[in-house]
Design a protein around this motif. Structure first.
Motif, PDB file in Angstrom:
ATOM      1  N   TYR A   1       0.760  -1.178  -0.070  1.00 13.06           N
ATOM      2  CA  TYR A   1       0.326   0.043  -0.280  1.00 13.06           C
ATOM      3  C   TYR A   1       1.329   1.128  -0.322  1.00 13.06           C
ATOM      4  CZ  TYR A   1      -4.773  -2.796   0.613  1.00 13.06           C
ATOM      5  OH  TYR A   1      -5.547  -4.179   0.280  1.00 13.06           O
ATOM      6  N   ASN A   2       2.438   1.426  -0.459  1.00 12.82           N
ATOM      7  CA  ASN A   2       3.346   2.246   0.139  1.00 12.82           C
ATOM      8  C   ASN A   2       2.727   3.050   1.088  1.00 12.82           C
ATOM      9  OD1 ASN A   2       3.916   1.899  -3.339  1.00 12.82           O
ATOM     10  ND2 ASN A   2       1.666   2.335  -4.075  1.00 12.82           N
ATOM     11  N   LEU A   3       3.235   2.420   1.747  1.00 11.83           N
ATOM     12  CA  LEU A   3       3.065   3.451   3.269  1.00 11.83           C
ATOM     13  C   LEU A   3       4.518   2.571   3.880  1.00 11.83           C
ATOM     14  CD1 LEU A   3      -0.280   2.318   4.274  1.00 11.83           C
ATOM     15  CD2 LEU A   3       0.250   4.125   3.631  1.00 11.83           C
ATOM     16  N   LEU A   4       5.120   1.956   3.346  1.00 10.08           N
ATOM     17  CA  LEU A   4       6.589   1.572   3.837  1.00 10.08           C
ATOM     18  C   LEU A   4       7.239   2.884   4.233  1.00 10.08           C
ATOM     19  CD1 LEU A   4       7.771  -1.169   5.804  1.00 10.08           C
ATOM     20  CD2 LEU A   4       9.356  -1.295   3.410  1.00 10.08           C
ATOM     21  N   ASP A   5       7.534   3.594   3.342  1.00  9.56           N
ATOM     22  CA  ASP A   5       8.455   4.677   4.035  1.00  9.56           C
ATOM     23  C   ASP A   5       8.084   5.295   4.542  1.00  9.56           C
ATOM     24  OD1 ASP A   5       9.664   3.327   2.097  1.00  9.56           O
ATOM     25  OD2 ASP A   5       9.795   5.078   0.031  1.00  9.56           O
ATOM     26  N   SER A   6       6.844   5.795   5.214  1.00  6.22           N
ATOM     27  CA  SER A   6       6.757   6.660   6.365  1.00  6.22           C
ATOM     28  C   SER A   6       6.051   5.724   7.746  1.00  6.22           C
ATOM     29  CB  SER A   6       4.793   7.268   5.710  1.00  6.22           C
ATOM     30  OG  SER A   6       4.326   6.509   5.687  1.00  6.22           O
ATOM     31  N   THR A   7       6.106   4.391   7.403  1.00  2.00           N
ATOM     32  CA  THR A   7       6.034   4.073   9.022  1.00  2.00           C
ATOM     33  C   THR A   7       7.537   3.244   9.664  1.00  2.00           C
ATOM     34  OG1 THR A   7       3.836   3.039   8.126  1.00  2.00           O
ATOM     35  CG2 THR A   7       5.463   1.801   9.855  1.00  2.00           C
ATOM     36  N   VAL A   8       7.246   3.946  11.003  1.00  2.00           N
ATOM     37  CA  VAL A   8       8.897   3.332  11.954  1.00  2.00           C
ATOM     38  C   VAL A   8       7.903   1.890  12.590  1.00  2.00           C
ATOM     39  CG1 VAL A   8      10.328   3.831  13.257  1.00  2.00           C
ATOM     40  CG2 VAL A   8       9.978   5.614  11.322  1.00  2.00           C
TER      41      VAL A   8
ATOM     42  N   THR B   1      15.016 -18.030  34.346  1.00  2.18           N
ATOM     43  CA  THR B   1      15.536 -17.452  34.360  1.00  2.18           C
ATOM     44  C   THR B   1      14.697 -16.305  35.130  1.00  2.18           C
ATOM     45  OG1 THR B   1      14.718 -16.778  32.647  1.00  2.18           O
ATOM     46  CG2 THR B   1      17.120 -18.280  32.658  1.00  2.18           C
ATOM     47  N   ASP B   2      16.054 -15.221  36.013  1.00  2.00           N
ATOM     48  CA  ASP B   2      16.016 -13.723  36.787  1.00  2.00           C
ATOM     49  C   ASP B   2      15.326 -12.811  36.174  1.00  2.00           C
ATOM     50  OD1 ASP B   2      15.574 -15.368  39.285  1.00  2.00           O
ATOM     51  OD2 ASP B   2      17.862 -15.763  39.495  1.00  2.00           O
ATOM     52  N   HIS B   3      15.096 -12.528  36.705  1.00  2.00           N
ATOM     53  CA  HIS B   3      15.000 -10.562  36.029  1.00  2.00           C
ATOM     54  C   HIS B   3      16.541 -10.429  35.304  1.00  2.00           C
ATOM     55  CE1 HIS B   3      10.333 -10.035  36.415  1.00  2.00           C
ATOM     56  NE2 HIS B   3      10.627 -11.727  36.872  1.00  2.00           N
ATOM     57  N   ALA B   4      15.861  -9.150  34.318  1.00  2.00           N
ATOM     58  CA  ALA B   4      18.002  -8.469  34.443  1.00  2.00           C
ATOM     59  C   ALA B   4      17.626  -6.880  34.008  1.00  2.00           C
ATOM     60  CB  ALA B   4      18.340  -9.556  33.228  1.00  2.00           C
ATOM     61  N   SER B   5      18.094  -6.238  33.275  1.00  2.00           N
ATOM     62  CA  SER B   5      18.791  -5.182  33.974  1.00  2.00           C
ATOM     63  C   SER B   5      18.229  -4.601  32.061  1.00  2.00           C
ATOM     64  CB  SER B   5      19.127  -4.025  34.294  1.00  2.00           C
ATOM     65  OG  SER B   5      21.045  -4.587  33.446  1.00  2.00           O
ATOM     66  N   ALA B   6      18.873  -5.075  30.893  1.00  2.00           N
ATOM     67  CA  ALA B   6      18.743  -5.386  29.296  1.00  2.00           C
ATOM     68  C   ALA B   6      17.603  -6.276  28.902  1.00  2.00           C
ATOM     69  CB  ALA B   6      20.209  -5.363  28.854  1.00  2.00           C
ATOM     70  N   SER B   7      17.805  -4.993  27.755  1.00  2.00           N
ATOM     71  CA  SER B   7      16.932  -5.788  26.744  1.00  2.00           C
ATOM     72  C   SER B   7      17.048  -5.742  25.371  1.00  2.00           C
ATOM     73  CB  SER B   7      15.068  -6.069  26.556  1.00  2.00           C
ATOM     74  OG  SER B   7      13.976  -6.586  26.326  1.00  2.00           O
ATOM     75  N   THR B   8      16.012  -5.962  24.020  1.00  2.00           N
ATOM     76  CA  THR B   8      16.518  -6.042  22.797  1.00  2.00           C
ATOM     77  C   THR B   8      15.389  -5.215  22.289  1.00  2.00           C
ATOM     78  OG1 THR B   8      15.573  -7.747  22.208  1.00  2.00           O
ATOM     79  CG2 THR B   8      17.903  -8.024  22.298  1.00  2.00           C
ATOM     80  N   CYS B   9      15.534  -4.450  21.367  1.00  2.00           N
ATOM     81  CA  CYS B   9      15.179  -3.081  20.002  1.00  2.00           C
ATOM     82  C   CYS B   9      14.893  -3.020  18.786  1.00  2.00           C
ATOM     83  CB  CYS B   9      15.381  -1.395  20.741  1.00  2.00           C
ATOM     84  SG  CYS B   9      14.860  -0.328  20.855  1.00  2.00           S
ATOM     85  N   MET B  10      14.264  -3.876  18.253  1.00  2.00           N
ATOM     86  CA  MET B  10      14.232  -3.686  17.051  1.00  2.00           C
ATOM     87  C   MET B  10      12.971  -2.335  16.174  1.00  2.00           C
ATOM     88  SD  MET B  10      13.312  -6.673  14.585  1.00  2.00           S
ATOM     89  CE  MET B  10      12.278  -7.620  15.642  1.00  2.00           C
ATOM     90  N   ILE B  11      14.294  -2.198  15.473  1.00  2.00           N
ATOM     91  CA  ILE B  11      13.816  -0.717  14.869  1.00  2.00           C
ATOM     92  C   ILE B  11      13.302  -0.942  13.462  1.00  2.00           C
ATOM     93  CG2 ILE B  11      13.406   1.504  13.716  1.00  2.00           C
ATOM     94  CD1 ILE B  11      13.119   1.448  16.696  1.00  2.00           C
ATOM     95  N   LEU B  12      12.417  -0.910  12.718  1.00  3.34           N
ATOM     96  CA  LEU B  12      11.854  -1.508  10.501  1.00  3.34           C
ATOM     97  C   LEU B  12      10.686  -0.218  10.611  1.00  3.34           C
ATOM     98  CD1 LEU B  12      10.020  -4.660  12.244  1.00  3.34           C
ATOM     99  CD2 LEU B  12      12.408  -4.463  10.947  1.00  3.34           C
ATOM    100  N   GLY B  13      11.290   0.128   9.146  1.00  4.43           N
ATOM    101  CA  GLY B  13      10.809   0.653   8.409  1.00  4.43           C
ATOM    102  C   GLY B  13      11.105   0.747   7.119  1.00  4.43           C
ATOM    103  N   GLY B  14      11.229   1.795   6.014  1.00  2.76           N
ATOM    104  CA  GLY B  14      11.390   2.385   5.198  1.00  2.76           C
ATOM    105  C   GLY B  14      12.212   2.813   5.290  1.00  2.76           C
ATOM    106  N   GLY B  15      12.359   3.592   5.826  1.00  7.40           N
ATOM    107  CA  GLY B  15      13.917   4.946   6.335  1.00  7.40           C
ATOM    108  C   GLY B  15      14.754   4.859   7.198  1.00  7.40           C
ATOM    109  N   VAL B  16      14.095   3.229   7.552  1.00  7.68           N
ATOM    110  CA  VAL B  16      15.763   2.613   9.125  1.00  7.68           C
ATOM    111  C   VAL B  16      16.715   2.294   8.078  1.00  7.68           C
ATOM    112  CG1 VAL B  16      15.932   1.057  10.921  1.00  7.68           C
ATOM    113  CG2 VAL B  16      13.628   2.302  10.107  1.00  7.68           C
ATOM    114  N   ARG B  17      17.361   2.321   8.831  1.00 12.02           N
ATOM    115  CA  ARG B  17      19.152   1.515   8.574  1.00 12.02           C
ATOM    116  C   ARG B  17      19.863   0.557   8.360  1.00 12.02           C
ATOM    117  NH1 ARG B  17      23.227   6.992   9.377  1.00 12.02           N
ATOM    118  NH2 ARG B  17      22.782   8.292   8.273  1.00 12.02           N
ATOM    119  N   SER B  18      20.073  -0.397   7.584  1.00 14.04           N
ATOM    120  CA  SER B  18      19.825  -1.442   8.368  1.00 14.04           C
ATOM    121  C   SER B  18      21.087  -1.834   9.260  1.00 14.04           C
ATOM    122  CB  SER B  18      19.954  -2.552   6.923  1.00 14.04           C
ATOM    123  OG  SER B  18      20.481  -4.198   7.339  1.00 14.04           O
ATOM    124  N   ALA B  19      21.921  -1.850  10.307  1.00 10.75           N
ATOM    125  CA  ALA B  19      22.572  -1.563  11.110  1.00 10.75           C
ATOM    126  C   ALA B  19      22.218  -2.591  12.639  1.00 10.75           C
ATOM    127  CB  ALA B  19      23.141  -0.620  11.464  1.00 10.75           C
TER     128      ALA B  19
END
Length: 129
Positions: free
Chosen positions: A26-33, A52-70
């Motif tokens: 639907y051509n919405l990828l470039d305007s979506t994060v 397992t026990d609770h810890a203090s760090a997790s992960t974060c993933m960012i997706l979208g048309g203008g997001v750099r791949s890294a």
């Protein structure tokens, strides 16, 4: 927990793939994060009750048309993670969210300060756009 984790990752990745395909159709990828994160994390070693026990760090993933791949953040070896029994937070997920809302959605600094009044010392600007 490996079986549950594998199953859940497949469910989430399949849903994200479908969402990205629809946005592209639907051509919405470039305007979506899309931000996928959790403030909840677990230690790497099993505890006495086979969990397992609770810890203090997790992960974060960012997706979208203008997001750099890294992959951002320091790479840790399996030995380091096992010795530390956890991953360590390098970047605040609220800082990443502030950056998305400010840079991509146009929220003002004052609006972001009102929504996130307690700035964390590890809020940094990342090269994600």
């Amino acid at each position: 927990q490996a079986g549950n984790l594998n199953y859940n990752i497949n469910i989430v990745s399949g849903a994200l793939k479908g969402l990205l395909l629809i946005l592209q159709q639907y051509n919405l990828l470039d305007s979506t994060v899309i931000m996928v994160t959790s403030e909840f994390s677990r230690t790497t070693r099993e505890n006495g009750s086979y969990g397992t026990d609770h810890a203090s760090a997790s992960t974060c993933m960012i997706l979208g048309g203008g997001v750099r791949s890294a992959v951002l953040g320091a790479e840790q070896t399996v030995d380091e993670v096992n010795n530390d029994n956890a991953f360590f937070a390098e970047v605040s997920f609220t800082g990443v969210l502030r950056q998305i809302l400010g840079e991509r959605m146009g929220f003002s600094s004052s609006a972001l300060d009102a929504a996130f009044p307690d700035r964390l010392p590890n809020e940094v600007t990342l090269p994600i756009f």
